[in-house]
Each structure stands twice: as structure tokens, then as C-alpha cells.
Design a protein around this motif. Structure first.
Motif, mmCIF file in Angstrom:
data_model
loop_
_atom_site.group_PDB
_atom_site.id
_atom_site.type_symbol
_atom_site.label_atom_id
_atom_site.label_comp_id
_atom_site.label_asym_id
_atom_site.label_seq_id
_atom_site.Cartn_x
_atom_site.Cartn_y
_atom_site.Cartn_z
ATOM 1 N N LEU A 112 -20.261 -49.990 -36.841
ATOM 2 C CA LEU A 112 -21.141 -50.550 -37.856
ATOM 3 C C LEU A 112 -20.312 -51.386 -38.813
ATOM 4 O O LEU A 112 -19.397 -50.884 -39.475
ATOM 5 C CB LEU A 112 -21.843 -49.422 -38.627
ATOM 6 N N GLY A 113 -20.644 -52.669 -38.870
ATOM 7 C CA GLY A 113 -19.872 -53.622 -39.684
ATOM 8 C C GLY A 113 -20.020 -53.373 -41.170
ATOM 9 O O GLY A 113 -20.799 -52.522 -41.612
ATOM 10 N N ASN A 114 -19.261 -54.140 -41.960
ATOM 11 C CA ASN A 114 -19.273 -53.941 -43.407
ATOM 12 C C ASN A 114 -18.866 -55.234 -44.107
ATOM 13 O O ASN A 114 -18.457 -56.196 -43.465
ATOM 14 C CB ASN A 114 -18.332 -52.794 -43.801
ATOM 15 N N ASP A 118 -14.311 -53.667 -46.755
ATOM 16 C CA ASP A 118 -14.907 -52.326 -46.719
ATOM 17 C C ASP A 118 -14.858 -51.797 -45.288
ATOM 18 O O ASP A 118 -14.932 -52.565 -44.331
ATOM 19 C CB ASP A 118 -16.352 -52.363 -47.230
ATOM 20 N N PRO A 119 -14.750 -50.489 -45.146
ATOM 21 C CA PRO A 119 -14.473 -49.942 -43.814
ATOM 22 C C PRO A 119 -15.669 -49.942 -42.858
ATOM 23 O O PRO A 119 -16.788 -49.633 -43.251
ATOM 24 C CB PRO A 119 -14.052 -48.498 -44.123
ATOM 25 N N ILE A 121 -17.775 -48.218 -39.894
ATOM 26 C CA ILE A 121 -18.010 -46.834 -39.476
ATOM 27 C C ILE A 121 -18.093 -46.824 -37.957
ATOM 28 O O ILE A 121 -18.774 -47.672 -37.357
ATOM 29 C CB ILE A 121 -19.303 -46.267 -40.097
ATOM 30 N N TYR A 139 -14.492 -42.952 -40.141
ATOM 31 C CA TYR A 139 -13.773 -44.159 -40.523
ATOM 32 C C TYR A 139 -12.591 -44.249 -39.558
ATOM 33 O O TYR A 139 -12.182 -43.256 -38.951
ATOM 34 C CB TYR A 139 -13.258 -44.065 -41.967
ATOM 35 N N THR A 203 -25.406 -50.977 -42.471
ATOM 36 C CA THR A 203 -24.394 -50.979 -43.519
ATOM 37 C C THR A 203 -24.925 -50.347 -44.800
ATOM 38 O O THR A 203 -25.918 -50.808 -45.363
ATOM 39 C CB THR A 203 -23.897 -52.421 -43.769
ATOM 40 N N ARG A 204 -24.256 -49.288 -45.201
ATOM 41 C CA ARG A 204 -24.678 -48.473 -46.339
ATOM 42 C C ARG A 204 -26.165 -48.144 -46.228
ATOM 43 O O ARG A 204 -26.941 -48.312 -47.175
ATOM 44 C CB ARG A 204 -24.352 -49.179 -47.659
HETATM 45 C C1 LIG Z 1 -19.099 -49.800 -46.074
HETATM 46 O O1 LIG Z 1 -18.426 -49.672 -47.288
HETATM 47 C C2 LIG Z 1 -19.005 -48.740 -48.202
HETATM 48 C C3 LIG Z 1 -18.224 -48.812 -49.496
HETATM 49 O O2 LIG Z 1 -16.872 -48.540 -49.278
HETATM 50 C C4 LIG Z 1 -18.966 -47.341 -47.573
HETATM 51 O O3 LIG Z 1 -19.642 -46.422 -48.415
HETATM 52 C C5 LIG Z 1 -19.648 -47.378 -46.196
HETATM 53 O O4 LIG Z 1 -19.493 -46.122 -45.568
HETATM 54 C C6 LIG Z 1 -19.004 -48.453 -45.344
HETATM 55 N N1 LIG Z 1 -19.495 -48.548 -43.995
HETATM 56 C C7 LIG Z 1 -20.748 -48.777 -43.628
HETATM 57 C C8 LIG Z 1 -20.987 -49.039 -42.193
HETATM 58 O O5 LIG Z 1 -21.689 -48.781 -44.396
#
Ligand SMILES: *[C@@H]1O[C@H](CO)[C@@H](O)[C@H](O)[C@H]1NC(C)=O
Length: 287
Positions: A112-114, A118-119, A121, A139, A203-204
Motif C-alpha cells: 500500500l503506497g504512501n 511516509d512508509p 504498508i 512496515y 493509504t491511512r
Molecule cells: C502512511 O504514513 C502514515 C503516517 O506516517 C502512516 O500512519 C501509515 O501507516 C502509512 N501507510 C499507509 C499505507 O497508510
């Protein structure tokens, strides 16, 4: 000149060895032209460099995907993937094994992109006889967009193991005989990969949408290596393969625990609120 001639022969021995290693890796590396079909995306999926590289792209009109030509009944599958760089929010790169039909089996890696920096998942799931709801998320301990990393699935009659760069991150044991939890073992699966948009949840939890000004988004694949068994013989064509009865040794278990302790974000087996009637049976066996 005994010493120089023996130096010479050990040099040529080394040359032969490295030649053989190069040859073996060529044979093992797989070739996308031979091994997979681009299955959708109307030209957005491309096989490059004589079959050594495959790229998937996503824009506002469509994503893209490929699937293996072969079906496997047990196997060890390794692929190197470099994920969408920069602002990849809303995008999902999926890499999974799946059989067909309503009671299908499936083993999923979904990235899952971000937003930039930001990381990602890494979301994993496992379906057996049509039943999933076994999500575990992580992560990563590196930036998966900078370089290629190896993502592997080991599927043998003992367990299914998810690996990142050779480190086991998740194990689903075969508890069919002892606890009656269905284990994938009769339905052959193909390997699939795709890049698509899931801005409503990825994302989030859907808060961050895809930034289409960054399109096309691109993920790259290489060194696809599927060592699988021929379907329909219950795995007997694989009995000579080392991984067919491979278990996790002490060192591997330590690494698995390290990843789960430091990088696991979600585990369905700890989500008591979600399962008010009690956690799924396999959870009591430390899956
Ligand atoms: C994206 O970044 C946010 C903030 O660091 C984090 O809470 C979230 O787990 C990250 N990943 C995704 C796929 O949302």
C-alpha cells in the motif's frame, strides 16, 4: 614454475565456477516472455530487456497486471520488486498466488503506497477454501522504492511462509489434521501481479487520495523464479525438492520474531474486537 601453473589452474577453476554460477542463474532467473502473460492494462504492462524486466503502470484510466502461464500445486516463488517511488498514495501493488472459483485459495502480498517519505504498508492475507479475513500488516525495514527486493512465497504441505529478502515475516501452518483449519493443498494456483488504484482505502484508511498529477505510476519486477510442482500428483513430482519439507529452523524463527516484534502493524490474531465470538482457531497456534 609449479606455483604459477597451479595458480593458473585454480584461476581457471574459478572461471569455470563463475561461468557455471552465471549459467545457473540465467537458467533459474526465469524469463517473463516465457513465464508470464500480461493479462490486462491495454499496453500499460511491458516486458523489457529480452524478458529480464517487467514494468506495470497505472494512470487515471487503468492499472495493469500479469499472470504466470503455469499453475503450481506447492511451490517456491521468488520475485524482485521495486515499488512505485515518490508520492504513491492510493496505489496498490499486488503480488499473489490464487486458484479459481468460489472456494478458492489465495496467498497475498499487497504493497500500500504512501505520501513521499511516509512508509509503505505490506499487507498480507491468506484465503483457504474461500475464507480469508487473515490480514497481517507490516512496515518494511528499508525503502522499497529505492532498490529491488526479493519477495517470496514458500508453499509446501507443512506451511505457507511469506519472506522478504529471505527473512520469514509470516507463517501459516498446516493445522488441518490437528485443528481442522482448512489448508491450501488441492487447488493449483497461478502467480498474479498488478498495479491498481485503491484510494478509497489504501493509504491511512482512505484519508489520503491518489495524486494523479504524478501519474503514470510504475512498479518494476525482475528475477521471477517459480519452482513449482506439477498439478494433480499431490506433490509427488516435488518430493526431490529441498523446500518441499522445509521447516523454519531456530535462526529463521528468531528472524520472524524480530520482524513481528519491530515491524508488525496489524495482526488479525490480536484483534479481539473484530472477533467477538473468539479468535480464529489457527490463532492459538501462533500463526
Ligand atoms: C502512511 O504514513 C502514515 C503516517 O506516517 C502512516 O500512519 C501509515 O501507516 C502509512 N501507510 C499507509 C499505507 O497508510
Amino acid at each position: 614454475m609449479a606455483s604459477s601453473s597451479s595458480l593458473c589452474s585454480s584461476l581457471s577453476f574459478l572461471l569455470v565456477l563463475s561461468f557455471m554460477a552465471g549459467f545457473a542463474s540465467l537458467v533459474n532467473a526465469g524469463n517473463f516472455d516465457q513465464d508470464v502473460d500480461i493479462s490486462w492494462g491495454d499496453g500499460r504492462g511491458k516486458i523489457l530487456n529480452n524478458g529480464q524486466l517487467l514494468s506495470l503502470s497505472l494512470d487515471k484510466s487503468s492499472g495493469s497486471g500479469f499472470q504466470s502461464k503455469n499453475e503450481y500445486l506447492f511451490g517456491k516463488i521468488d520475485t524482485q520488486i521495486k515499488l512505485v517511488a515518490g508520492n504513491s498514495a492510493g496505489t496498490v501493488t499486488a503480488y499473489y498466488l490464487s486458484s479459481q472459483g468460489p472456494t478458492h485459495d489465495e496467498v497475498d502480498f499487497e504493497f500500500l503506497g504512501n505520501l513521499s517519505g511516509d512508509p509503505y504498508i505490506l499487507h498480507t492475507n491468506l484465503f483457504s477454501q474461500g475464507k480469508g479475513n487473515r490480514e497481517v500488516q507490516f512496515y518494511l525495514w528499508f525503502d522499497p522504492t529505492k532498490d529491488f527486493h526479493t519477495y517470496s512465497i514458500l508453499w509446501n504441505p507443512i506451511h505457507i511462509v511469506f519472506y522478504v529478502d529471505g527473512i520469514p515475516i509470516r507463517e501459516f501452518k498446516n493445522l488441518e489434521a490437528t485443528k481442522g483449519v482448512p489448508f491450501p493443498k488441492n487447488q493449483p494456483m497461478k502467480l498474479y501481479a498488478s498495479l491498481w488504484d485503491a484510494e478509497d482505502w489504501a493509504t491511512r484508511g482512505g484519508l489520503v487520495k491518489t495524486d494523479w498529477t504524478q501519474a503514470p505510476f510504475v512498479a518494476s519486477f525482475r528475477s521471477f523464479n517459480a519452482d513449482g510442482c506439477v498439478e494433480g500428483d499431490g506433490g509427488s513430482s516435488c518430493n526431490s525438492k529441498g523446500w518441499m519439507n522445509q521447516e523454519l529452523d531456530g535462526e529463521s524463527l528468531n528472524r520472524l520474531r524480530w520482524v513481528q516484534k519491530n515491524y508488525m502493524v496489524y495482526n488479525y490474531c490480536s484483534d479481539v474486537k473484530r472477533f467477538p465470538q473468539g479468535l480464529p482457531t489457527e490463532c492459538s497456534a501462533s500463526n
